[in-house]
Design a protein around this motif. Structure first.
Motif, PDB file in Angstrom:
ATOM      1  N   ASP A 124      45.826  55.806  42.239  1.00 21.38           N
ATOM      2  CA  ASP A 124      46.423  55.088  41.116  1.00 21.38           C
ATOM      3  C   ASP A 124      45.492  55.074  39.907  1.00 21.38           C
ATOM      4  O   ASP A 124      44.263  54.998  40.043  1.00 21.38           O
ATOM      5  N   VAL A 125      46.108  55.144  38.733  1.00 20.26           N
ATOM      6  CA  VAL A 125      45.421  54.899  37.468  1.00 20.26           C
ATOM      7  C   VAL A 125      46.095  53.668  36.873  1.00 20.26           C
ATOM      8  O   VAL A 125      47.279  53.691  36.540  1.00 20.26           O
ATOM      9  N   ILE A 126      45.331  52.584  36.772  1.00 22.53           N
ATOM     10  CA  ILE A 126      45.889  51.290  36.383  1.00 22.53           C
ATOM     11  C   ILE A 126      45.470  50.962  34.958  1.00 22.53           C
ATOM     12  O   ILE A 126      44.284  50.763  34.668  1.00 22.53           O
ATOM     13  N   GLY A 127      46.429  50.907  34.064  1.00 29.53           N
ATOM     14  CA  GLY A 127      46.160  50.499  32.695  1.00 29.53           C
ATOM     15  C   GLY A 127      46.053  48.980  32.617  1.00 29.53           C
ATOM     16  O   GLY A 127      46.767  48.257  33.315  1.00 29.53           O
ATOM     17  N   VAL A 128      45.165  48.496  31.757  1.00 32.70           N
ATOM     18  CA  VAL A 128      44.956  47.055  31.600  1.00 32.70           C
ATOM     19  C   VAL A 128      44.968  46.707  30.120  1.00 32.70           C
ATOM     20  O   VAL A 128      44.246  47.316  29.324  1.00 32.70           O
ATOM     21  N   ALA A 129      45.806  45.742  29.756  1.00 30.13           N
ATOM     22  CA  ALA A 129      45.810  45.228  28.389  1.00 30.13           C
ATOM     23  C   ALA A 129      44.801  44.081  28.315  1.00 30.13           C
ATOM     24  O   ALA A 129      43.811  44.089  29.041  1.00 30.13           O
ATOM     25  N   TRP A 130      45.043  43.106  27.470  1.00 30.92           N
ATOM     26  CA  TRP A 130      44.081  42.021  27.332  1.00 30.92           C
ATOM     27  C   TRP A 130      44.802  40.706  27.098  1.00 30.92           C
ATOM     28  O   TRP A 130      46.000  40.665  26.836  1.00 30.92           O
ATOM     29  N   GLY A 131      44.054  39.627  27.225  1.00 36.07           N
ATOM     30  CA  GLY A 131      44.606  38.285  27.064  1.00 36.07           C
ATOM     31  C   GLY A 131      44.106  37.376  28.169  1.00 36.07           C
ATOM     32  O   GLY A 131      43.530  37.822  29.162  1.00 36.07           O
ATOM     33  N   ARG A 132      44.333  36.079  28.010  1.00 36.96           N
ATOM     34  CA  ARG A 132      43.792  35.104  28.964  1.00 36.96           C
ATOM     35  C   ARG A 132      44.405  35.257  30.351  1.00 36.96           C
ATOM     36  O   ARG A 132      43.700  35.193  31.362  1.00 36.96           O
ATOM     37  N   THR A 133      45.721  35.430  30.409  1.00 34.12           N
ATOM     38  CA  THR A 133      46.366  35.521  31.720  1.00 34.12           C
ATOM     39  C   THR A 133      46.008  36.820  32.422  1.00 34.12           C
ATOM     40  O   THR A 133      45.821  36.848  33.638  1.00 34.12           O
ATOM     41  N   VAL A 134      45.906  37.899  31.659  1.00 31.18           N
ATOM     42  CA  VAL A 134      45.465  39.173  32.238  1.00 31.18           C
ATOM     43  C   VAL A 134      44.055  39.034  32.794  1.00 31.18           C
ATOM     44  O   VAL A 134      43.747  39.530  33.887  1.00 31.18           O
ATOM     45  N   LEU A 135      43.190  38.334  32.054  1.00 28.67           N
ATOM     46  CA  LEU A 135      41.828  38.134  32.538  1.00 28.67           C
ATOM     47  C   LEU A 135      41.808  37.316  33.824  1.00 28.67           C
ATOM     48  O   LEU A 135      41.042  37.603  34.743  1.00 28.67           O
ATOM     49  N   GLU A 136      42.676  36.304  33.912  1.00 31.72           N
ATOM     50  CA  GLU A 136      42.746  35.511  35.142  1.00 31.72           C
ATOM     51  C   GLU A 136      43.173  36.376  36.329  1.00 31.72           C
ATOM     52  O   GLU A 136      42.680  36.209  37.448  1.00 31.72           O
ATOM     53  N   ALA A 137      44.076  37.303  36.081  1.00 35.02           N
ATOM     54  CA  ALA A 137      44.500  38.221  37.148  1.00 35.02           C
ATOM     55  C   ALA A 137      43.332  39.115  37.568  1.00 35.02           C
ATOM     56  O   ALA A 137      43.125  39.367  38.762  1.00 35.02           O
ATOM     57  N   ALA A 138      42.584  39.593  36.584  1.00 33.32           N
ATOM     58  CA  ALA A 138      41.431  40.444  36.888  1.00 33.32           C
ATOM     59  C   ALA A 138      40.396  39.687  37.711  1.00 33.32           C
ATOM     60  O   ALA A 138      39.792  40.232  38.639  1.00 33.32           O
ATOM     61  N   ARG A 139      40.197  38.412  37.391  1.00 28.81           N
ATOM     62  CA  ARG A 139      39.238  37.597  38.131  1.00 28.81           C
ATOM     63  C   ARG A 139      39.680  37.366  39.574  1.00 28.81           C
ATOM     64  O   ARG A 139      38.856  37.260  40.479  1.00 28.81           O
ATOM     65  N   ALA A 140      40.988  37.266  39.779  1.00 29.60           N
ATOM     66  CA  ALA A 140      41.501  36.837  41.078  1.00 29.60           C
ATOM     67  C   ALA A 140      41.788  37.981  42.043  1.00 29.60           C
ATOM     68  O   ALA A 140      41.879  37.752  43.247  1.00 29.60           O
ATOM     69  N   ILE A 141      41.947  39.196  41.544  1.00 29.84           N
ATOM     70  CA  ILE A 141      42.429  40.274  42.406  1.00 29.84           C
ATOM     71  C   ILE A 141      41.421  40.618  43.495  1.00 29.84           C
ATOM     72  O   ILE A 141      40.207  40.590  43.291  1.00 29.84           O
ATOM     73  N   SER A 142      41.950  40.919  44.658  1.00 31.80           N
ATOM     74  CA  SER A 142      41.125  41.310  45.794  1.00 31.80           C
ATOM     75  C   SER A 142      41.972  42.168  46.718  1.00 31.80           C
ATOM     76  O   SER A 142      43.138  41.845  46.975  1.00 31.80           O
ATOM     77  N   LEU A 143      41.405  43.267  47.193  1.00 37.62           N
ATOM     78  CA  LEU A 143      42.108  44.140  48.126  1.00 37.62           C
ATOM     79  C   LEU A 143      41.699  43.804  49.554  1.00 37.62           C
ATOM     80  O   LEU A 143      40.525  43.531  49.822  1.00 37.62           O
ATOM     81  N   THR A 144      42.660  43.830  50.463  1.00 36.85           N
ATOM     82  CA  THR A 144      42.346  43.521  51.855  1.00 36.85           C
ATOM     83  C   THR A 144      41.538  44.627  52.516  1.00 36.85           C
ATOM     84  O   THR A 144      40.827  44.389  53.489  1.00 36.85           O
TER      85      THR A 144
END
Length: 329
Positions: A124-144
């Protein structure tokens, strides 16, 4: 919700049971369902084995000491999810409970992180925009489990006024670090002074390679911004307030990846499109999986516009926002 009823006769008390809870099964049920202790923790407190605790909890349900009901709010969220999918042609819609204040951004981000983590696949190639909620998602993500290879790429140029709290570079770098992915940041300003300068920059081999990776993205995580006084796009100083106000005067109600749209989701031109560095709205819509995370009362009109424009394929929002979106539709 779980309820505890002690109306049934009680067996002899187990070791370490408080006088107020002569029935060990009631005490175990209380600690498990109300205090949210683990079975091992309860076993240690009462002084019995974990197997005994499991049997106690089973008996508690069998005797009616504990009754389990489906929360009607959960059922309502499921209905709202289906309604959002049907109304806006989405592949999926995740609706979480609404909470007050800035904590909503964190909860939305956590939910988006769970959704994205379930979708991620090797290559996968995952594009990322910006903003507070996007940042919260980036902080929280974890792969099993590790997934390789993965690439995370910044899809919009940077603005000099962007707070480090939600800058494009931070969003993409943090998400890449959390999932052990290669990170490709877009080393260019969001808006240049002239169209000619922008064209010259995009012709640079290094920038062309970066855009080649951006355009290969098969997933993207982005938010939706309103254009009110507290809007992220204003705090980012992507444009000055007078310029943003001119977009509003021309019908703009929302910003998606730094681009302005009207109530129907149509692009609003303001003479800056040929000076912007980053993917355009048509390029956004060419990405197969587009996860939009947004919610909150002040963003209702903006989110509705993004949905009408067909920018997300998948949505994460909150209960009150979902209801308002369907009421507007």
């Amino acid at each position: 919700m779980d309820t505890v009823n002690s109306a049934h006769p009680s067996p002899a008390p187990a070791p370490n049971i408080p006088a107020e809870f002569e029935d060990a099964i009631v005490w175990a049920a209380w600690m498990y369902y109300v205090d949210e202790l683990t079975q091992n923790e309860i076993a240690q407190i009462i002084g019995v084995s974990r197997v005994t605790i499991i049997k106690m909890l089973q008996e508690a349900r069998g005797r009616g000491i504990v009754s389990i009901r489906i929360n009607t709010e959960v059922a309502s969220r499921a209905q709202l999810s289906r309604a959002l999918v049907r109304r806006f042609g989405l592949a999926s819609a995740i609706v979480i409970p609404t909470i007050d204040g800035s904590a909503l951004e964190r909860r939305l981000g956590e939910a988006a992180a769970l959704v994205l983590a379930e979708q991620v696949a090797a290559g996968d190639v995952i594009g990322v925009a910006w903003g507070r909620t996007v940042l919260e998602a980036a902080r929280a993500i974890s792969l099993t489990a590790p997934v390789n290879p993965l690439t995370v790429v910044q899809v919009a140029g940077s603005a000099t006024g962007l707070s480090t709290e939600f800058s494009p570079e931070l969003c993409s770098s943090l998400l890449a670090n959390r999932i052990a992915a290669r990170c490709v940041n877009l080393l260019a300003p969001a808006i240049l002074s002239t169209a000619q300068l922008r064209d010259q920059l995009l012709a640079e081999p290094a920038i062309r390679r970066q855009f080649s990776i951006i355009r290969s993205a098969n997933r993207i995580l982005f938010g939706v911004g309103d254009l009110g006084p507290q809007a992220t796009v204003r705090q980012a100083e992507l444009l000055d307030n007078d310029a943003i106000d001119s977009f509003v005067a021309n019908g703009a109600v929302a910003a998606v990846i730094g681009r302005f749209i009207d109530r129907e989701g149509n692009p609003v031109s303001g003479g800056i499109q040929d000076r912007m560095v980053g993917i355009g709205l048509d390029e956004l819509k060419s990405i197969p999986y587009r996860l939009c995370v947004a919610g909150g009362a002040r963003k209702i009109t903006a989110i509705a516009a993004a949905l009408k424009g067909g920018y997300p394929t998948d949505l994460v929002t909150d209960l009150d926002t979902a209801r308002e979106l369907l009421a507007l539709a």
